[in-house]
Motif scaffolding. Sequence first.
Motif, short mmCIF file in Angstrom:
data_model
loop_
_atom_site.label_atom_id
_atom_site.label_comp_id
_atom_site.label_asym_id
_atom_site.label_seq_id
_atom_site.Cartn_x
_atom_site.Cartn_y
_atom_site.Cartn_z
N MET A 1 0.82 -1.21 0.00
CA MET A 1 0.00 0.00 0.00
C MET A 1 0.86 1.26 0.00
SD MET A 1 -2.97 -1.19 -0.26
CE MET A 1 -3.88 0.34 -0.08
N ARG A 2 1.96 1.24 0.72
CA ARG A 2 2.86 2.40 0.69
C ARG A 2 3.45 2.61 -0.70
NH1 ARG A 2 7.43 2.44 5.11
NH2 ARG A 2 7.86 4.31 3.91
N LEU A 3 3.66 1.54 -1.43
CA LEU A 3 4.24 1.66 -2.77
C LEU A 3 3.22 2.07 -3.81
CD1 LEU A 3 6.70 1.16 -4.67
CD2 LEU A 3 5.92 -1.21 -4.86
N VAL A 4 2.02 1.52 -3.72
CA VAL A 4 1.04 1.67 -4.80
C VAL A 4 0.09 2.85 -4.57
CG1 VAL A 4 -0.90 0.50 -5.96
CG2 VAL A 4 1.17 -0.77 -5.38
N PRO B 1 -14.97 17.82 -14.04
CA PRO B 1 -16.35 18.32 -14.00
C PRO B 1 -16.49 19.62 -13.23
CG PRO B 1 -16.08 16.51 -12.47
CD PRO B 1 -14.78 16.62 -13.21
N TRP B 2 -15.53 19.94 -12.38
CA TRP B 2 -15.60 21.18 -11.60
C TRP B 2 -14.93 22.36 -12.29
CZ3 TRP B 2 -14.17 16.42 -9.54
CH2 TRP B 2 -15.13 15.84 -8.71
N LYS B 3 -14.42 22.15 -13.52
CA LYS B 3 -13.82 23.22 -14.32
C LYS B 3 -12.64 23.88 -13.61
CE LYS B 3 -17.03 22.50 -17.36
NZ LYS B 3 -16.73 21.76 -18.61
N PHE B 4 -11.77 23.02 -13.03
CA PHE B 4 -10.57 23.56 -12.40
C PHE B 4 -9.61 24.06 -13.46
CE2 PHE B 4 -10.67 21.06 -8.14
CZ PHE B 4 -11.79 21.79 -7.78
N SER B 5 -8.86 25.08 -13.09
CA SER B 5 -7.80 25.54 -13.97
C SER B 5 -6.64 24.54 -13.97
CB SER B 5 -7.30 26.92 -13.53
OG SER B 5 -6.75 26.85 -12.23
N GLU B 6 -5.74 24.69 -14.92
CA GLU B 6 -4.65 23.72 -15.04
C GLU B 6 -3.75 23.73 -13.81
OE1 GLU B 6 -0.96 22.64 -18.11
OE2 GLU B 6 -2.37 24.27 -18.56
N MET B 7 -3.45 24.92 -13.30
CA MET B 7 -2.58 25.01 -12.13
C MET B 7 -3.27 24.41 -10.90
SD MET B 7 0.29 25.77 -10.88
CE MET B 7 0.96 26.61 -12.33
N ARG B 8 -4.55 24.71 -10.72
CA ARG B 8 -5.27 24.17 -9.59
C ARG B 8 -5.37 22.65 -9.68
NH1 ARG B 8 -10.95 26.82 -8.04
NH2 ARG B 8 -9.50 28.58 -7.74
N ALA B 9 -5.61 22.12 -10.87
CA ALA B 9 -5.68 20.67 -11.04
C ALA B 9 -4.35 20.00 -10.69
CB ALA B 9 -6.09 20.33 -12.47
N ILE B 10 -3.24 20.63 -11.09
CA ILE B 10 -1.92 20.07 -10.78
C ILE B 10 -1.69 20.06 -9.26
CG2 ILE B 10 0.56 20.46 -11.01
CD1 ILE B 10 0.04 21.47 -13.81
N VAL B 11 -2.11 21.15 -8.59
CA VAL B 11 -1.94 21.22 -7.14
C VAL B 11 -2.76 20.14 -6.44
CG1 VAL B 11 -2.35 22.66 -5.12
CG2 VAL B 11 -1.35 23.67 -7.16
N VAL B 12 -4.00 19.94 -6.91
CA VAL B 12 -4.85 18.92 -6.30
C VAL B 12 -4.27 17.53 -6.51
CG1 VAL B 12 -7.13 17.85 -6.37
CG2 VAL B 12 -6.92 20.33 -6.45
N VAL B 13 -3.77 17.26 -7.72
CA VAL B 13 -3.18 15.95 -8.01
C VAL B 13 -1.94 15.72 -7.14
CG1 VAL B 13 -2.03 14.56 -9.77
CG2 VAL B 13 -4.12 15.80 -10.33
N MET B 14 -1.10 16.73 -6.99
CA MET B 14 0.09 16.58 -6.15
C MET B 14 -0.31 16.36 -4.69
SD MET B 14 2.68 16.62 -8.08
CE MET B 14 3.95 16.78 -6.85
N ALA B 15 -1.37 17.04 -4.24
CA ALA B 15 -1.84 16.83 -2.87
C ALA B 15 -2.34 15.40 -2.68
CB ALA B 15 -2.94 17.84 -2.55
N MET B 16 -3.01 14.84 -3.68
CA MET B 16 -3.48 13.47 -3.57
C MET B 16 -2.31 12.49 -3.54
SD MET B 16 -6.85 13.51 -6.05
CE MET B 16 -7.27 11.82 -5.63
N VAL B 17 -1.25 12.78 -4.31
CA VAL B 17 -0.07 11.91 -4.29
C VAL B 17 0.58 11.94 -2.90
CG1 VAL B 17 2.25 11.58 -5.24
CG2 VAL B 17 0.34 12.10 -6.76
N VAL B 18 0.72 13.14 -2.33
CA VAL B 18 1.32 13.27 -0.99
C VAL B 18 0.45 12.57 0.05
CG1 VAL B 18 2.01 14.90 0.79
CG2 VAL B 18 2.53 15.37 -1.61
N ALA B 19 -0.88 12.72 -0.08
CA ALA B 19 -1.79 12.05 0.86
C ALA B 19 -1.66 10.54 0.75
CB ALA B 19 -3.23 12.49 0.58
N GLY B 20 -1.52 10.02 -0.48
CA GLY B 20 -1.33 8.58 -0.65
C GLY B 20 -0.05 8.08 -0.02
N ALA B 21 0.98 8.93 0.00
CA ALA B 21 2.24 8.52 0.61
C ALA B 21 2.16 8.49 2.13
CB ALA B 21 3.36 9.47 0.17
N PHE B 22 1.31 9.33 2.73
CA PHE B 22 1.24 9.42 4.20
C PHE B 22 0.06 8.67 4.79
CE2 PHE B 22 3.97 13.06 3.31
CZ PHE B 22 4.91 12.96 4.32
N LEU B 23 -0.92 8.28 3.99
CA LEU B 23 -2.11 7.64 4.54
C LEU B 23 -1.81 6.33 5.27
CD1 LEU B 23 -5.01 8.28 1.99
CD2 LEU B 23 -4.86 9.00 4.37
#
Length: 324
Positions: free
Chosen positions: A115-118, A136-158
Amino acid sequence: MTFSDLIPEGFTQADAFIAMATLTAVVMSVAIWQTLLVRDRLGPRLRILSGKRAALKQAFLAPGETGSENETVDFMRGIAEKFKLLRGREAEKTAARLAQAGLRTKDALAVYQFMRLVLPFGLGALGIVLFVWLNPWKFSEMRAIVVVMAMVVAGAFLPNLYVTNLIQKRREKLEKAIPDMLDMLVISAEAGLSLDASFSRVARELGPAWPEMADELTLTAIELTFLSDRRRAMDNLCDRTDMDSVRAVVNTLRQAEKYGTPLAQSLRVLSAEFRNNRMMKAEEKAARLPVMLTLPMVVFILPPLFIVLIGPAILKLIDQLSKF
């Protein structure tokens, strides 16, 4: 009918007495031999007990999945072994943390490392699909990148946060169960039970109320039976719990075993101390309650109170001023 009529023809009374004397001698010889024979009465019982303890130990350490779940765990183990995540000092520390959380099966480390790896890659891919492709929420490109990076960091710490939460909850339950455990150990010690027998007895009694403490005591009783060094079993109990209160209990047991001090009296004093500490913590929380209630009272109580008290006067003042 006389005794002579019961004797077969050719069998005299003398032969009958000789037969009876011979039978009596044989019975007496067997009885004396059985009395003098040294039997190992504890051997079969010890073998049965060892078999039960071995089965219980396997139940603690064996994987619990079967069928398709077992295939899934085997897949996770294969991925973790391919990346060499199940070996080394870091893997040993992770296994110790999982044991503190109560996850002490053979597959717990493999599932956790998988789970830590995947999980970072999985949440990152999910974020790309949701916020970049579909969006679907019409995020801008920069905001979408920030959200994706936040999800990656959350996956590493969850995974680490999940295990830390399990460890904290388990320690709280163990802390609450220690005074009851000590009281039962005092009763077992006064009854003359050995240390491993006391642990097994107390584990059975604490099972319905405190299953976490019952698991730890049962595993410690098993290790006290099988390990050659009893101190190692106590060290394993401290490592699995990592609690100061458990270390105090273990140190008390070691001192009683080493110096011959009364075990029941030492445990009774320790139990009273733990109960006093629990009462002091409850009083400390109660003393902090007025300070903690100050902010909610200021934010949620005082404004409505001011509106109710001053509101009519303000409205009347506005009405009077509107006439001029």
